[in-house]
Enzyme design. Structure first.
Site, short mmCIF file in Angstrom:
data_model
loop_
_atom_site.label_atom_id
_atom_site.label_comp_id
_atom_site.label_asym_id
_atom_site.label_seq_id
_atom_site.Cartn_x
_atom_site.Cartn_y
_atom_site.Cartn_z
N THR A 134 0.87 -1.18 0.00
CA THR A 134 0.00 0.00 0.00
C THR A 134 0.90 1.23 0.00
O THR A 134 1.66 1.45 0.95
CB THR A 134 -0.90 -0.03 1.25
OG1 THR A 134 -1.65 -1.24 1.22
CG2 THR A 134 -1.85 1.17 1.28
N PHE A 177 -6.43 -6.30 -1.47
CA PHE A 177 -7.58 -6.03 -0.60
C PHE A 177 -7.88 -7.18 0.35
O PHE A 177 -8.94 -7.20 0.97
CB PHE A 177 -8.82 -5.72 -1.45
CG PHE A 177 -8.64 -4.50 -2.32
CD1 PHE A 177 -8.74 -3.23 -1.76
CD2 PHE A 177 -8.35 -4.61 -3.67
CE1 PHE A 177 -8.55 -2.09 -2.55
CE2 PHE A 177 -8.17 -3.48 -4.46
CZ PHE A 177 -8.28 -2.22 -3.90
N LYS A 213 -8.25 -9.66 3.50
CA LYS A 213 -8.43 -9.39 4.92
C LYS A 213 -7.68 -10.45 5.71
O LYS A 213 -7.86 -11.64 5.43
CB LYS A 213 -9.92 -9.48 5.31
CG LYS A 213 -10.82 -8.52 4.59
CD LYS A 213 -12.26 -8.69 5.05
CE LYS A 213 -12.94 -9.95 4.55
NZ LYS A 213 -13.18 -10.04 3.12
N ASN A 255 -9.65 1.60 2.48
CA ASN A 255 -9.42 1.40 3.91
C ASN A 255 -9.95 2.57 4.74
O ASN A 255 -10.47 2.37 5.83
CB ASN A 255 -7.92 1.18 4.19
CG ASN A 255 -7.54 -0.26 3.99
OD1 ASN A 255 -8.39 -1.10 3.67
ND2 ASN A 255 -6.27 -0.59 4.17
N ALA A 269 -20.15 -1.70 16.65
CA ALA A 269 -19.47 -0.82 17.61
C ALA A 269 -18.51 -1.67 18.43
O ALA A 269 -18.70 -2.87 18.59
CB ALA A 269 -20.50 -0.18 18.51
N CYS A 316 -3.05 -2.19 8.95
CA CYS A 316 -3.45 -1.40 7.79
C CYS A 316 -4.25 -0.13 8.11
O CYS A 316 -3.80 0.97 7.79
CB CYS A 316 -4.24 -2.27 6.82
SG CYS A 316 -3.21 -3.56 6.10
#
Ligand SMILES: NC(=O)c1ccc[n+]([C@@H]2O[C@H](COP(=O)([O-])OP(=O)(O)OC[C@H]3O[C@@H](n4cnc5c(N)ncnc54)[C@H](O)[C@@H]3O)[C@@H](O)[C@H]2O)c1
Length: 434
Positions: free
Chosen positions: A121, A150, A152, A209, A253, A261
């Site tokens: 990145t 991309f 995860k 991101n 939350a 990242c």
């Protein structure tokens, strides 16, 4: 195709293994000798579901090999992927020293046409810097492509094998064709292969991101408001998430985002904006909210014990920055635990896979337990920080017997408040009343 991947960390190892899986000859190169030794024994240095099995299979079938000889790896391959670290510098901008150092080595090792694909990145304009650096050292033809990753962590292999999109930044047809060939097997179901200019591609990764981090910080603010007005953030989440324009994901939350990242990428985008004299107001707030969120959670625990945690034993469940990974980089657990330690608490922690990594960040300041229940022995409270599956349905009766105090602070809202009350626990979570 003959491919090298320079940098064999979370991204490089997954990229290399998955390209080997589709029949390419892959050389993974890294400066870390220990890592390379481990990999040669077909052991994954990181925890990533499905990775080690795929690695073993491709080593066995001789499609992937490992080396510390970066220059030889460059010489032996036509497509060179860079999966190098781009850590934040003190001012928040991305440090390109690893990328440009390898670019120089590429220039020095050129022996024919090569495509250099940047998976790290990197800030807008890096493709140009890489191109200039290589060109200083060679007369051979080459192309530089931006191809942000991309995946995860925790689902990296599946994400790479079945990507929801491939972004390729290049205006060179020869390089684009090579990328199409390489990625063809992964997008047979029709997921988009999006070609754009390098700058847009580089910015796409940061914007992606930052957008996700914004969703998290936004929901954390909604949660904080919920606590004040007596609303339940879980209901609000369901209420807004069912609108397809909002979407269900990244609306939970909690104690804030972490990992290698989001924190660094959001800061780097703010820095890029500053360099171009643009004040990216939203992102500055996203960062502030995220920093505060961990502290707010720690303060809940500290406040409960009236700011005196001396002689208090706090059990902690979950240390990695998210489930299914052992990655501790920027893990919220570290900040929360340090605040509790500063107030005199004794911490007993457990994580299913991140204990060794955690020791690098927390050393001997806490006790590392063998099981989740072991942490509860004599504990005055349980603090849940990472939502591993195995923490979701524990034996509450057993917990009560082991614990000295029956109070739970849930930083990920994994329990139902009513069920907790019925089971005799005082229960504090994020954005759900108490
Ligand atoms: N981890 C993720 O989930 C993720 C996802 C998408 C993109 N990225 C980006 O991908 C890049 C790599 O991230 P990562 O998490 O894999 O990093 P990492 O730290 O896990 O791995 C980087 C590897 O590069 C090696 N390295 C450093 N300098 C080197 C050099 N000069 N020559 C050869 N090897 C060298 C290190 O030893 C390490 O093994 C970063 O830019 C990151 O932002 C990461």
């Amino acid at each position: 195709m003959k491919i090298s991947v320079i940098g064999t960390g979370y991204v490089g190892l997954v990229v290399g293994t998955c390209f080997a899986e589709t029949g390419n000859d892959v050389i993974c190169a890294d400066i870390d000798e220990r890592k390379i030794k481990t990999l040669r024994k077909a052991k994954s240095p990181i925890y990533e579901p499905g990775l080690e099995d795929l690695l073993k299979k491709n080593i066995h079938e001789k499609r992937i090999s490992f080396t510390t000889n970066i220059k030889q790896a460059i010489k032996d391959t036509e497509v060179i992927f860079l999966a190098l670290p781009t850590p934040p510098m003190e001012d928040g901008s991305a440090d390109l020293k690893h990328v440009l150092d390898v670019a120089k080595q590429i220039g020095q090792s050129m022996n024919g046409y090569k495509v250099v694909v940047n998976k790290s990145t990197v800030p807008v304009g890096t493709a140009d810097k890489v191109r200039d650096t290589i060109a200083k050292h060679t007369k051979y033809e080459f192309d530089v492509v931006s191809n942000p990753e991309f995946l995860k962590e925790g689902a990296a292999v599946m994400d790479f094998l079945k990507p929801d999109r491939i972004v390729v930044g290049s205006s060179n047809q020869r390089a684009i064709k090579i990328m199409e060939d390489l990625y063809g097997p992964f997008i047979r179901t029709g997921n988009p292969f999006i070609v754009m200019d390098e700058r847009s591609s580089e910015l796409t990764k940061y914007a992606a991101n930052s957008m996700l981090a914004t969703k998290i910080s936004f929901m954390n603010e909604v949660a904080n408001l919920c606590e004040r007005v007596g609303a339940d953030v879980e209901m609000v989440r369901k209420g807004i998430g069912s609108d397809p324009r909002v979407g269900q994901q990244f609306l939970f939350a909690g104690v804030g985002y972490g990992g290698s990242c989001f924190p660094k990428d959001v800061s780097a985008l703010v820095k890029t904006s500053e360099e171009y004299k643009y004040d990216f107001k939203i992102l500055n707030s996203v960062i502030d909210v995220n920093k505060e969120q961990r502290s707010l959670f720690a303060k809940k625990v500290i406040g409960y014990f009236k700011k005196n945690l001396k002689k208090k034993v706090i059990a902690v469940w979950g240390l990695s920055f998210k489930p299914n990974t052992d990655d501790m980089r920027e893990a919220p657990s570290v900040g929360v635990i340090k605040e509790l330690l500063n107030h005199g608490a004794k911490i007993q922690a457990y994580d299913p896979v991140a204990m060794n990594e955690a020791k690098k960040y927390l050393g001997n300041s806490i006790k590392y337990c063998k099981t989740d229940y072991d942490t509860l022995k004599g504990a005055d409270a349980l603090v849940v920080i990472t939502e591993w599956h195995e923490f979701r349905r524990p034996d509450f009766e057993k917990m009560k017997k082991l614990m000295r105090g029956h109070v739970i602070f849930d930083g990920r809202n994994i329990y139902n408040p009513q069920v907790m009350t019925e089971n005799g626990f005082e229960y504090f979570c994020i954005g759900r009343g108490k």
